[in-house]
Scaffold this motif. Structure first.
Motif, PDB file in Angstrom:
ATOM      1  N   UNK A  47       0.811  -1.220   0.000  1.00  0.00           N
ATOM      2  CA  UNK A  47       0.000   0.000   0.000  1.00  0.00           C
ATOM      3  C   UNK A  47       0.846   1.274   0.000  1.00  0.00           C
ATOM      4  N   UNK A  48       2.163   1.105   0.052  1.00  0.00           N
ATOM      5  CA  UNK A  48       3.038   2.273  -0.037  1.00  0.00           C
ATOM      6  C   UNK A  48       2.848   2.992  -1.370  1.00  0.00           C
ATOM      7  N   UNK A  49       2.622   2.215  -2.434  1.00  0.00           N
ATOM      8  CA  UNK A  49       2.465   2.816  -3.757  1.00  0.00           C
ATOM      9  C   UNK A  49       1.201   2.328  -4.466  1.00  0.00           C
ATOM     10  N   UNK A  50       0.179   2.010  -3.726  1.00  0.00           N
ATOM     11  CA  UNK A  50      -1.048   1.499  -4.344  1.00  0.00           C
ATOM     12  C   UNK A  50      -2.068   2.592  -4.639  1.00  0.00           C
ATOM     13  N   UNK A  51      -1.740   3.847  -4.346  1.00  0.00           N
ATOM     14  CA  UNK A  51      -2.601   4.971  -4.700  1.00  0.00           C
ATOM     15  C   UNK A  51      -1.745   6.037  -5.356  1.00  0.00           C
ATOM     16  N   UNK A  52      -1.537   5.881  -6.653  1.00  0.00           N
ATOM     17  CA  UNK A  52      -0.782   6.840  -7.453  1.00  0.00           C
ATOM     18  C   UNK A  52      -1.745   7.734  -8.219  1.00  0.00           C
ATOM     19  N   UNK A  53      -1.289   8.864  -8.742  1.00  0.00           N
ATOM     20  CA  UNK A  53      -2.194   9.707  -9.537  1.00  0.00           C
ATOM     21  C   UNK A  53      -2.767   8.972 -10.750  1.00  0.00           C
ATOM     22  N   UNK A  54      -1.922   8.186 -11.410  1.00  0.00           N
ATOM     23  CA  UNK A  54      -2.371   7.299 -12.484  1.00  0.00           C
ATOM     24  C   UNK A  54      -1.382   6.148 -12.570  1.00  0.00           C
ATOM     25  N   UNK A  55      -1.405   5.404 -13.681  1.00  0.00           N
ATOM     26  CA  UNK A  55      -0.513   4.250 -13.812  1.00  0.00           C
ATOM     27  C   UNK A  55       0.942   4.692 -13.876  1.00  0.00           C
ATOM     28  N   UNK A  56       1.829   3.757 -13.530  1.00  0.00           N
ATOM     29  CA  UNK A  56       3.263   4.030 -13.507  1.00  0.00           C
ATOM     30  C   UNK A  56       3.957   2.871 -14.209  1.00  0.00           C
ATOM     31  N   UNK A  57       4.661   3.180 -15.304  1.00  0.00           N
ATOM     32  CA  UNK A  57       5.266   2.151 -16.139  1.00  0.00           C
ATOM     33  C   UNK A  57       6.788   2.155 -15.992  1.00  0.00           C
ATOM     34  N   UNK A  58       7.340   0.947 -15.850  1.00  0.00           N
ATOM     35  CA  UNK A  58       8.764   0.764 -15.569  1.00  0.00           C
ATOM     36  C   UNK A  58       9.398  -0.114 -16.631  1.00  0.00           C
ATOM     37  N   UNK A  59      10.622   0.234 -17.032  1.00  0.00           N
ATOM     38  CA  UNK A  59      11.407  -0.589 -17.955  1.00  0.00           C
ATOM     39  C   UNK A  59      12.837  -0.674 -17.447  1.00  0.00           C
ATOM     40  N   UNK A 116       0.160  15.202 -10.395  1.00  0.00           N
ATOM     41  CA  UNK A 116      -1.068  15.977 -10.514  1.00  0.00           C
ATOM     42  C   UNK A 116      -2.279  15.051 -10.400  1.00  0.00           C
ATOM     43  N   UNK A 117      -3.171  15.360  -9.467  1.00  0.00           N
ATOM     44  CA  UNK A 117      -4.349  14.529  -9.233  1.00  0.00           C
ATOM     45  C   UNK A 117      -5.663  15.248  -9.524  1.00  0.00           C
ATOM     46  N   UNK A 118      -5.593  16.454 -10.053  1.00  0.00           N
ATOM     47  CA  UNK A 118      -6.840  17.191 -10.316  1.00  0.00           C
ATOM     48  C   UNK A 118      -7.519  16.687 -11.590  1.00  0.00           C
ATOM     49  N   UNK A 119      -6.787  16.640 -12.692  1.00  0.00           N
ATOM     50  CA  UNK A 119      -7.324  16.196 -13.968  1.00  0.00           C
ATOM     51  C   UNK A 119      -6.667  14.883 -14.367  1.00  0.00           C
ATOM     52  N   UNK A 120      -7.468  13.879 -14.718  1.00  0.00           N
ATOM     53  CA  UNK A 120      -6.912  12.594 -15.145  1.00  0.00           C
ATOM     54  C   UNK A 120      -6.051  12.750 -16.395  1.00  0.00           C
ATOM     55  N   UNK A 121      -6.383  13.709 -17.232  1.00  0.00           N
ATOM     56  CA  UNK A 121      -5.633  13.898 -18.470  1.00  0.00           C
ATOM     57  C   UNK A 121      -4.232  14.452 -18.232  1.00  0.00           C
ATOM     58  N   UNK A 122      -3.979  14.968 -17.023  1.00  0.00           N
ATOM     59  CA  UNK A 122      -2.636  15.489 -16.704  1.00  0.00           C
ATOM     60  C   UNK A 122      -2.020  14.754 -15.509  1.00  0.00           C
TER      61      UNK A 122
END
Length: 565
Positions: free
Chosen positions: A210-222, A295-301
């Motif tokens: 749960x340390x990182x289970x609430x992010x503003x949106x998805x987070x992709x790693x490579x 940014x958590x106000x607009x999903x598009x940003x």
């Protein structure tokens, strides 16, 4: 009052200035949810939905599912509702979510680093056959997706996956998604450094936490130590790619802020060299910045790329060092340009231990449960217990003795899984499309497969590397902006003035070699029926006009609009 230089607004009526409560950044003290997604995440962590699925929804059925779980939190466990059959693309943006929802789910199996055992692949194949109507797609993020999943069957599917070390944990949602890695990590002769230990450590520490289970949106790693740069590192939120430091030896170059969708951005280098053992801490620092400053106000940003664009790499690195790592990072060199155009590892290649790996190409990632089981059997029959998926919707069998290679290749051919594909089969990818996806406008998988067949028939002598990526909507899951020929699905007018499925065309995108986004020719759109004619025409012009050794992307950048039309 007249307008003057001192009072330029006097002649215009006053406009009401709308103000919002910041960008919803936690680090700025903005904890009040500013949209519905932030509200349901605050109400209950997405990871908690598993208990309700197991104890309530799987027993009471689809209609018992709370809407915020159905279209929100269930993604934390790899579950999306799929598109109801028969709804055409013109209604995608018009209908309400409950009108688009079918009572079945897409289930995404998380495969970090693309690593699979034959036992794991066999289990996925069996689940596909028993619970998913035989469906299975290899994605361009190394996962395998199944469709037609009933909520009643989900607990049993989880039990079977977890019994062989697989899961769907945080395969979707505002979470750290699958960690993509070099599909030849630990075995390639030319590898700079093996990133597998870092992938495993990140997964062990943080996935499902749960340390990182609430992010503003998805987070992709490579993470890849291959000199081929084989993980599309430029378009991930964080990427670590292998480099040789002149003083410290092999390690990783750190990139942040890449991503596509409707606002594509190439990631930026922070100029930092990271040793293998420090990768998990650096990863946690970067995702921590995203969690706290995103940014958590607009999903598009709400993707990290927007924060990186606003801050710039210098500030981002400073915050990472000062607030999260509490130390300075070592400056380091940039990765070298890859020497090969193809980075999918298709074909027969020698491993550093003297054995071989064999990469093969399904059609646009589309397979089925029976085929997956047969691949596992075939690999085992030729002495292999390991396979890998790639970020180009391909698959690799590892650890094959030289004496077994020819027989394995023949066995794959019998399954229509060639290790010697044409450039069209090798280079064409497609997203899920309107068949299952609620965001899609057009069909993609069957269209991509038929395009391959047509081009192989029409231009059999074409032998240049070429990428053709089909996407069912503007969201670029199939990476249209960075393909040689990127096709964005939309409704277009045919020669009779009727609205039909078609594509907006992007030309000359690239990753690895001079990474950049494709060019859009003004007004260029093609119907689905016209697509083979159009691609054939453009590729033949490329053949006729290209300079010696010139890549398609380079030609497309200099070609006239007439030549590209």
């Amino acid at each position: 009052m007249a307008a003057t230089p001192q009072n330029p607004a006097a002649a215009a009526p006053r406009r009401k200035v709308s103000r919002h409560r910041g960008e919803g950044q936690w680090a700025a003290g903005h904890f009040t949810p500013l949209n519905g997604n932030e509200q349901f995440k605050k109400d209950d962590d997405g990871l908690n939905v598993r208990t309700r699925i197991e104890t309530i929804y799987s027993k009471r059925g689809f209609d018992s599912i709370d809407p915020n779980d159905l279209r929100g939190r269930m993604r934390w466990w790899g579950l999306y509702t799929q598109r109801k059959p028969g709804i055409d693309g013109g209604k995608t943006a018009i209908l309400e979510p409950e009108e688009l929802d079918d009572k079945y789910f897409m289930l995404r199996v998380r495969i970090d680093g693309g690593r699979l055992t034959t036992q794991q692949l066999r289990v996925i194949g069996e689940i596909s056959q028993e619970f998913a109507r035989g469906s299975a797609d290899i994605t361009d993020r190394q996962n395998i997706q199944l469709h037609w999943i009933r909520i009643e069957d989900v607990p049993e599917i989880w039990n079977r996956l977890e019994a062989v070390g697989l899961s769907t944990t945080e395969a979707c949602g505002d979470t750290p998604r699958v960690i993509i890695g070099s599909p030849v990590a630990g075995i390639a002769e030319d590898e700079i450094i093996d990133g597998t230990p870092a992938i495993d450590e990140i997964h062990s520490r943080y996935i499902g936490s749960k340390e990182f289970s609430n992010l503003p949106r998805k987070f992709k790693t490579a993470i890849s130590g291959s000199p081929l740069l084989d993980v599309a590192h430029e378009i991930n939120d964080i990427a670590l790619v292998g480099v040789e430091h002149p003083e410290h030896g092999p390690g990783f170059d750190l990139w942040v802020g890449g991503g596509l969708s409707t606002n594509p951005k190439i990631g930026v280098r922070l100029g930092a060299w990271v040793p293998l053992e420090e990768v998990p801490d650096v990863w946690a620092g970067v995702i921590g910045i995203f969690r706290d400053y995103g940014y958590r106000r607009l999903r598009t940003r709400a993707r990290l790329k927007f924060l990186v664009a606003d801050w710039g790499p210098e500030k981002f690195r400073q915050v990472l060092e000062d607030e999260y790592l509490k130390r300075k990072l070592v400056d380091g060199p940039a990765p070298a340009q890859p020497v090969q155009r193809w980075r999918d590892h298709v074909g027969v290649h020698r491993q550093k231990d003297g054995r071989f790996y064999v990469g093969f190409a399904p059609r646009v990632g589309r397979v089925d449960g029976t085929t997956l089981s047969k691949i596992a059997e075939l690999a085992e029959a030729h002495g292999s217990g390991r396979l890998r998926t790639t970020v180009e919707q391909k698959m690799i069998v590892l650890d094959v003795e030289e004496s077994q290679v020819e027989s394995l290749v023949e066995g794959l051919e019998a399954l229509d899984l060639t290790a010697k594909p044409s450039p069209f089969r090798r280079g064409t990818m497609a997203c899920t499309g309107i068949e299952y996806c609620k965001l899609a406008i057009v069909e993609t998988k069957a269209r991509g497969a038929s395009l391959i067949d047509e081009l192989e028939r029409r231009i059999p002598d074409f032998d240049e590397p070429i990428t053709i990526n089909l996407n069912g909507c503007p969201n670029a899951c199939a990476r249209i902006q960075v393909a040689d020929i990127g096709l964005k699905g939309q409704l277009v007018l045919d020669d009779k003035g009727e609205q039909v499925e078609g594509y907006q065309v992007h030309l000359g995108g690239a990753l690895g070699l001079e990474a950049g986004f494709g060019r859009k020719v003004r007004g260029l759109k093609v119907t689905s029926e016209e697509l083979p004619d159009y691609v054939e025409r453009v590729l033949k012009r490329f053949q006729a006009e290209r300079e010696d050794g010139e890549r398609f992307a380079t030609w497309a950048a200099r070609a006239s609009e007439e030549a590209l039309s």
